[in-house]
Design a protein around this motif. Sequence first.
Motif, mmCIF file in Angstrom:
data_model
loop_
_atom_site.group_PDB
_atom_site.id
_atom_site.type_symbol
_atom_site.label_atom_id
_atom_site.label_comp_id
_atom_site.label_asym_id
_atom_site.label_seq_id
_atom_site.Cartn_x
_atom_site.Cartn_y
_atom_site.Cartn_z
ATOM 1 N N GLY A 196 0.807 -1.211 0.000
ATOM 2 C CA GLY A 196 0.000 0.000 0.000
ATOM 3 C C GLY A 196 0.846 1.270 0.000
ATOM 4 N N ARG A 197 2.150 1.167 0.286
ATOM 5 C CA ARG A 197 3.026 2.336 0.273
ATOM 6 C C ARG A 197 3.499 2.595 -1.158
ATOM 7 N NH1 ARG A 197 4.459 4.416 4.978
ATOM 8 N NH2 ARG A 197 6.391 5.334 4.117
ATOM 9 N N TRP A 198 4.120 3.733 -1.364
ATOM 10 C CA TRP A 198 4.502 4.167 -2.701
ATOM 11 C C TRP A 198 6.023 4.207 -2.826
ATOM 12 C CZ3 TRP A 198 0.927 5.259 -6.549
ATOM 13 C CH2 TRP A 198 -0.413 5.228 -6.141
ATOM 14 N N GLN A 199 6.494 3.767 -3.978
ATOM 15 C CA GLN A 199 7.925 3.766 -4.262
ATOM 16 C C GLN A 199 8.223 4.736 -5.396
ATOM 17 O OE1 GLN A 199 9.862 0.632 -6.646
ATOM 18 N NE2 GLN A 199 11.145 0.223 -4.835
ATOM 19 N N ALA A 200 9.340 5.486 -5.235
ATOM 20 C CA ALA A 200 9.806 6.393 -6.286
ATOM 21 C C ALA A 200 11.129 5.864 -6.836
ATOM 22 C CB ALA A 200 9.988 7.800 -5.734
ATOM 23 N N ARG A 201 11.283 5.898 -8.149
ATOM 24 C CA ARG A 201 12.518 5.480 -8.809
ATOM 25 C C ARG A 201 12.917 6.557 -9.817
ATOM 26 N NH1 ARG A 201 13.614 0.045 -7.728
ATOM 27 N NH2 ARG A 201 15.292 0.122 -9.290
ATOM 28 N N TYR A 202 14.200 6.681 -10.049
ATOM 29 C CA TYR A 202 14.668 7.693 -10.997
ATOM 30 C C TYR A 202 15.932 7.190 -11.694
ATOM 31 C CZ TYR A 202 18.345 8.822 -7.645
ATOM 32 O OH TYR A 202 19.425 8.761 -6.804
ATOM 33 N N PRO A 203 16.188 7.667 -12.911
ATOM 34 C CA PRO A 203 17.399 7.275 -13.641
ATOM 35 C C PRO A 203 18.561 8.195 -13.262
ATOM 36 C CG PRO A 203 16.013 8.589 -15.066
ATOM 37 C CD PRO A 203 15.275 8.460 -13.761
ATOM 38 N N GLY A 204 19.630 7.609 -12.754
ATOM 39 C CA GLY A 204 20.810 8.403 -12.444
ATOM 40 C C GLY A 204 21.591 8.732 -13.696
ATOM 41 N N PRO A 205 22.367 9.807 -13.685
ATOM 42 C CA PRO A 205 23.206 10.144 -14.850
ATOM 43 C C PRO A 205 24.207 9.052 -15.193
ATOM 44 C CG PRO A 205 22.996 12.039 -13.386
ATOM 45 C CD PRO A 205 22.404 10.868 -12.659
ATOM 46 N N ASP A 206 24.452 8.141 -14.263
ATOM 47 C CA ASP A 206 25.364 7.031 -14.547
ATOM 48 C C ASP A 206 24.665 5.888 -15.265
ATOM 49 O OD1 ASP A 206 23.726 6.248 -12.498
ATOM 50 O OD2 ASP A 206 25.342 5.534 -11.190
ATOM 51 N N GLY A 207 23.358 6.081 -15.598
ATOM 52 C CA GLY A 207 22.619 5.078 -16.339
ATOM 53 C C GLY A 207 21.966 4.013 -15.481
ATOM 54 N N ILE A 208 22.103 4.108 -14.165
ATOM 55 C CA ILE A 208 21.517 3.110 -13.262
ATOM 56 C C ILE A 208 20.174 3.609 -12.754
ATOM 57 C CG2 ILE A 208 21.822 1.871 -11.080
ATOM 58 C CD1 ILE A 208 24.813 2.000 -11.510
ATOM 59 N N TRP A 239 25.431 13.206 -7.661
ATOM 60 C CA TRP A 239 26.055 12.694 -6.449
ATOM 61 C C TRP A 239 25.654 11.241 -6.311
ATOM 62 C CZ3 TRP A 239 28.686 15.941 -2.793
ATOM 63 C CH2 TRP A 239 29.210 15.253 -1.689
ATOM 64 N N ASP A 240 26.603 10.358 -6.470
ATOM 65 C CA ASP A 240 26.316 8.925 -6.417
ATOM 66 C C ASP A 240 25.947 8.521 -4.997
ATOM 67 O OD1 ASP A 240 26.223 6.193 -6.533
ATOM 68 O OD2 ASP A 240 28.178 5.925 -7.494
ATOM 69 N N PRO A 241 24.700 8.104 -4.755
ATOM 70 C CA PRO A 241 24.284 7.749 -3.397
ATOM 71 C C PRO A 241 24.986 6.502 -2.864
ATOM 72 C CG PRO A 241 22.577 7.167 -4.971
ATOM 73 C CD PRO A 241 23.607 7.950 -5.724
ATOM 74 N N ASP A 242 25.604 5.734 -3.745
ATOM 75 C CA ASP A 242 26.310 4.531 -3.295
ATOM 76 C C ASP A 242 27.797 4.773 -3.067
ATOM 77 O OD1 ASP A 242 23.989 3.016 -3.427
ATOM 78 O OD2 ASP A 242 24.291 2.550 -5.558
ATOM 79 N N ALA A 243 28.266 6.007 -3.352
ATOM 80 C CA ALA A 243 29.695 6.279 -3.232
ATOM 81 C C ALA A 243 30.185 6.097 -1.801
ATOM 82 C CB ALA A 243 29.998 7.696 -3.710
ATOM 83 N N GLY A 244 29.320 6.396 -0.856
ATOM 84 C CA GLY A 244 29.712 6.283 0.553
ATOM 85 C C GLY A 244 29.549 4.898 1.125
ATOM 86 N N SER A 245 29.363 3.908 0.275
ATOM 87 C CA SER A 245 29.215 2.529 0.763
ATOM 88 C C SER A 245 30.592 1.916 1.034
ATOM 89 C CB SER A 245 28.448 1.687 -0.269
ATOM 90 O OG SER A 245 27.150 2.213 -0.474
ATOM 91 N N VAL A 246 31.328 2.606 1.881
ATOM 92 C CA VAL A 246 32.678 2.189 2.270
ATOM 93 C C VAL A 246 32.703 2.110 3.796
ATOM 94 C CG1 VAL A 246 35.132 2.758 2.204
ATOM 95 C CG2 VAL A 246 33.638 3.423 0.302
#
Length: 396
Positions: free
Chosen positions: A17-29, A60-67
């Motif tokens: 019942g909740r809503w999901q948002a998706r978007y295309p990143g400039p990196d193509g993902i 700004w890559d949201p996964d860049a900080g996955s370190v």
Amino acid sequence: MASKKRRFGRVRQLNSGRWQARYPGPDGIDRPAPFTFATRKEADRWLTLKEAEITRDGWWDPDAGSVPFRDYADKWVAERDLAPRSADLYQSLLRLHLNPTFGDIFLKDIRESDVRTWRAARRRAKVGKVTVAKAYRLMRSVLNTAVRDRLIRENPCRIEGAGQEHSEERPALSVAEVYRLAGAVPARYRALVLLATFGGLRWGELVGLRRHRLDLDRRTVTVRETAYELGGVRFGPPKSRASRRTVQLPGLIIADLRRHLADYAEEGPDGLVFVGKRGNPLRRTNFAAIWTSARAEAGLPGVHFHDLRHAGNTYAAEAGASLRELMNRMGHSSTRAALVYLHAREDRARELSDAVGERAAKELADSVRGRDVEPEETEESGDDDDGDPPSSGARI
């Protein structure tokens, strides 16, 4: 439910019942929002803000900080040209205070509330305030670099005053107390106590001191090398340019230093001035028992070895050394650090206060006496002081 067509991104309702948002990143993902939304309107608004953010601030890559913090902090230390002692300190702070909490957390997942919780826990565990401040400053520096590397958007270390050290000021030993300590240690360490005090040398500078750096005819000691305890004892340059200095020594301790060189120091110009009974370089851990016994015998159980340096710098300040002279003597480039020693012991403060009081009392008394004799002096001098002729009744 099928998503409604949008110009940027798309929204769809999940089975929950909740809503999901998706978007295309400039990196193509194709990327989802980091959380779901209660309504479609909230999801649409999030996509609108995300598009504006990308347009305004760039990608700004949201996964860049996955370190993991541990990995990034280790790399941060390794990339810096640190003195051995500083590197050892940073590694110790990471191992004992930061990695147990943050080591396995991704950089992007560390929140300001996490930092506050960590700091409060360290304080409750009765970790020294100075140690907590040092660990906080290290973490803030590491994460500042992560911001510049565009791994995270902002530094979560934003606790006002958390990086400031407020060490309790150590009492300055009297000269008599210093000599009590010098008399309580074994004879081979008497000169160590005196040179730490009247030369203002740090422990590592004393351990790393070599014969040719001690000129007793000119009464100077020159610091160009220091000792670091990293597993064993290693020798290297001082930690800063200001630490490389030459200090003038008082004649009071020269005889003790001459005896020490004759009886205990290593031979040769490069020989160490201070060594243990077996000829090995001194180590804090081995000297600790000697120092504990000596301060107990001297009736000064709370005295730290570093208090000797503090005492000597206080003597220099009380003798009239300027701020710049103190900085040169101590090997400090910071005026803030040197100002710590520009204080007075309680007895010296009382002496200065009494001197001020005596001077003020004398000036006040002179002022009162001046008022008492003023009428007579005026009458005798008549108007001559003004250059006018005397009155007709005046005697010439």
